[in-house]
Motif scaffolding. Sequence first.
Motif, PDB file in Angstrom:
ATOM      1  N   ARG A 119       2.196 -13.553 -13.953  1.00 15.05           N
ATOM      2  CA  ARG A 119       1.170 -12.804 -13.228  1.00 15.05           C
ATOM      3  C   ARG A 119       0.554 -13.711 -12.172  1.00 15.05           C
ATOM      4  O   ARG A 119       0.664 -14.941 -12.243  1.00 15.05           O
ATOM      5  CB  ARG A 119       0.088 -12.275 -14.168  1.00 15.05           C
ATOM      6  CG  ARG A 119      -0.558 -13.311 -15.043  1.00 15.05           C
ATOM      7  CD  ARG A 119      -1.813 -12.810 -15.722  1.00 15.05           C
ATOM      8  NE  ARG A 119      -2.926 -12.699 -14.780  1.00 15.05           N
ATOM      9  CZ  ARG A 119      -4.196 -12.490 -15.129  1.00 15.05           C
ATOM     10  NH1 ARG A 119      -4.493 -12.338 -16.399  1.00 15.05           N
ATOM     11  NH2 ARG A 119      -5.136 -12.411 -14.240  1.00 15.05           N
ATOM     12  N   ASP A 120      -0.082 -13.114 -11.185  1.00 14.86           N
ATOM     13  CA  ASP A 120      -0.739 -13.884 -10.130  1.00 14.86           C
ATOM     14  C   ASP A 120      -1.975 -14.565 -10.704  1.00 14.86           C
ATOM     15  O   ASP A 120      -2.719 -13.966 -11.497  1.00 14.86           O
ATOM     16  CB  ASP A 120      -1.164 -12.962  -8.987  1.00 14.86           C
ATOM     17  CG  ASP A 120       0.002 -12.205  -8.371  1.00 14.86           C
ATOM     18  OD1 ASP A 120       1.154 -12.619  -8.595  1.00 14.86           O
ATOM     19  OD2 ASP A 120      -0.243 -11.207  -7.678  1.00 14.86           O
ATOM     20  N   GLU A 130      10.210  -6.197  -4.772  1.00 18.00           N
ATOM     21  CA  GLU A 130       9.059  -5.355  -4.462  1.00 18.00           C
ATOM     22  C   GLU A 130       9.114  -4.887  -3.010  1.00 18.00           C
ATOM     23  O   GLU A 130       8.803  -3.735  -2.695  1.00 18.00           O
ATOM     24  CB  GLU A 130       7.761  -6.118  -4.732  1.00 18.00           C
ATOM     25  CG  GLU A 130       6.520  -5.265  -4.613  1.00 18.00           C
ATOM     26  CD  GLU A 130       5.249  -5.993  -5.035  1.00 18.00           C
ATOM     27  OE1 GLU A 130       4.165  -5.533  -4.639  1.00 18.00           O
ATOM     28  OE2 GLU A 130       5.352  -7.012  -5.743  1.00 18.00           O
ATOM     29  N   ARG A 137      -4.632 -10.644  -1.298  1.00 19.08           N
ATOM     30  CA  ARG A 137      -5.813  -9.872  -0.900  1.00 19.08           C
ATOM     31  C   ARG A 137      -6.234  -8.862  -1.960  1.00 19.08           C
ATOM     32  O   ARG A 137      -7.294  -8.247  -1.829  1.00 19.08           O
ATOM     33  CB  ARG A 137      -5.542  -9.146   0.419  1.00 19.08           C
ATOM     34  CG  ARG A 137      -5.235 -10.074   1.588  1.00 19.08           C
ATOM     35  CD  ARG A 137      -6.501 -10.756   2.116  1.00 19.08           C
ATOM     36  NE  ARG A 137      -7.292  -9.794   2.886  1.00 19.08           N
ATOM     37  CZ  ARG A 137      -8.588  -9.600   2.726  1.00 19.08           C
ATOM     38  NH1 ARG A 137      -9.261 -10.275   1.811  1.00 19.08           N
ATOM     39  NH2 ARG A 137      -9.220  -8.744   3.477  1.00 19.08           N
ATOM     40  N   ALA A 138      -5.393  -8.680  -2.998  1.00 19.08           N
ATOM     41  CA  ALA A 138      -5.699  -7.658  -4.018  1.00 19.08           C
ATOM     42  C   ALA A 138      -6.918  -8.056  -4.842  1.00 19.08           C
ATOM     43  O   ALA A 138      -7.187  -9.209  -5.081  1.00 19.08           O
ATOM     44  CB  ALA A 138      -4.500  -7.493  -4.926  1.00 19.08           C
ATOM     45  N   GLU A 190      -5.540  -8.351   8.515  1.00 22.77           N
ATOM     46  CA  GLU A 190      -4.392  -7.625   7.969  1.00 22.77           C
ATOM     47  C   GLU A 190      -3.165  -7.685   8.885  1.00 22.77           C
ATOM     48  O   GLU A 190      -2.221  -6.914   8.715  1.00 22.77           O
ATOM     49  CB  GLU A 190      -4.758  -6.141   7.716  1.00 22.77           C
ATOM     50  CG  GLU A 190      -6.030  -5.939   6.911  1.00 22.77           C
ATOM     51  CD  GLU A 190      -5.965  -6.603   5.532  1.00 22.77           C
ATOM     52  OE1 GLU A 190      -4.921  -6.457   4.878  1.00 22.77           O
ATOM     53  OE2 GLU A 190      -6.952  -7.232   5.128  1.00 22.77           O
ATOM     54  N   ARG A 206      -0.321  -9.352   0.450  1.00 22.02           N
ATOM     55  CA  ARG A 206      -0.977  -8.211  -0.214  1.00 22.02           C
ATOM     56  C   ARG A 206      -1.485  -8.584  -1.592  1.00 22.02           C
ATOM     57  O   ARG A 206      -2.592  -8.201  -1.987  1.00 22.02           O
ATOM     58  CB  ARG A 206       0.004  -7.043  -0.303  1.00 22.02           C
ATOM     59  CG  ARG A 206      -0.676  -5.740  -0.754  1.00 22.02           C
ATOM     60  CD  ARG A 206       0.311  -4.623  -0.841  1.00 22.02           C
ATOM     61  NE  ARG A 206       1.251  -4.841  -1.934  1.00 22.02           N
ATOM     62  CZ  ARG A 206       2.392  -4.162  -2.066  1.00 22.02           C
ATOM     63  NH1 ARG A 206       2.732  -3.263  -1.170  1.00 22.02           N
ATOM     64  NH2 ARG A 206       3.183  -4.404  -3.098  1.00 22.02           N
ATOM     65  N   HIS A 207      -0.676  -9.361  -2.336  1.00 24.98           N
ATOM     66  CA  HIS A 207      -1.127  -9.820  -3.654  1.00 24.98           C
ATOM     67  C   HIS A 207      -2.347 -10.733  -3.513  1.00 24.98           C
ATOM     68  O   HIS A 207      -3.268 -10.666  -4.325  1.00 24.98           O
ATOM     69  CB  HIS A 207      -0.002 -10.589  -4.350  1.00 24.98           C
ATOM     70  CG  HIS A 207       1.051  -9.718  -4.953  1.00 24.98           C
ATOM     71  ND1 HIS A 207       1.430  -9.818  -6.261  1.00 24.98           N
ATOM     72  CD2 HIS A 207       1.828  -8.740  -4.414  1.00 24.98           C
ATOM     73  CE1 HIS A 207       2.385  -8.927  -6.525  1.00 24.98           C
ATOM     74  NE2 HIS A 207       2.656  -8.275  -5.404  1.00 24.98           N
TER      75      HIS A 207
END
Length: 385
Positions: free
Chosen positions: A96-97, A180, A384-385, A23, A381-382
């Motif tokens: 979208r991812d 964001e 790792r989501a 992280e 962050r995306h």
Amino acid sequence: MAKKYLIINSGSASGKYSLYANEKELAYAHYEAGEQFVAQIRLGNQVENLTISKAEFDALLQHFLNKVLAANLLRTIEEIAAVGIRVVCPGIFFQRDRLIDHDFIEHLNTLAKNDPIHSQGLILSIENIKKILPAAQLTGVSDSYFHAKLPKTAKYYGLPKSDSDALEIFRFGYHGLSLESVTEKLPRLLGQMPEKTIICHLGSGASITALKNGKSLDTSMGFSPLEGLLMSSRVGDIDAGAIIYLGRQKGLDWEKLERYLYQQSGLLGLSDHSSDLRVLLGSEKSNDQLAVEAFVYRIVKYIGAYTAVLGGLDCLVFTGTIGERSSIIRARVCDKLKFLGIALDQAKNEAALAQDQSLESGSSPVKIAVIAVDENAIIFRHLRA
């Protein structure tokens, strides 16, 4: 050994790369193309500023990996488990991812048949990443997701709705990862998220976005990143009739017309020699001054329009390479917005350089802020989501 994650954030005249583990960002590089090819690279706590060759700029991934390997932040490239890539493409699929798998590539190849300028660069980038990092999992992180719930009145063009729906010709909007980041950092600076906010993302690509309670209400980029503000080499807003006339008069097919509007227009087109705002600001040539004045004019025009859409303005934000670094542009924009009560503190403005800071004077009813966005952290962050 902790898994390593690579972030790739390619812009129209820049590239930003990060390496993460546990992280934490271990390394970061920001490459820019202008009069020279320059880079700022942070390896751990060490920061290096350097000029690189065009050949190195054309192979940024390898350049970055060589740097992190030499600094022993990677033992081998096989330690990289996953890669997050910023995706700037029109279409609901890309809003979208998504894991970059066979289905993703098929959609990208379909897009390339009709819209090569958005997809070809991404296709080549993915192929290069797979060649260098064959074992890593690749994820495309959407730069338009932030605008996915844009109101229909802002989303639709004045085309037959059946065609818009069937062909997915909507105003998708971009710079979503930057926005964001702003919505995360701005409340920390001000203590809360303002109700009515306008964000000016100013760089080689530039856009203005109106936010109501942190949500996108309207944005200047549309189906593609071509719409809206005057940009480094993109035309921005132009009458569709003028495009038809231009193509006929110059004998341009669709592909040549696309390159003309994306790569030969904007600041470059008006000045007739440079897309670099820094060069134009330092020039006394009439065309260069026109380019700068038109750039500022479009920004002010959109801020005025979006203030009306929002029913007022609580906060004006500057971000992106130009927005974060150019006190001159910030001052010129704010000077033309005094009718809104905007009052810039000149000393604060001149001292602010790529750091989060409030810039308004004590008399200004509208907050003014510079936010140094961290798109790579958002991509991570995306991922790792």
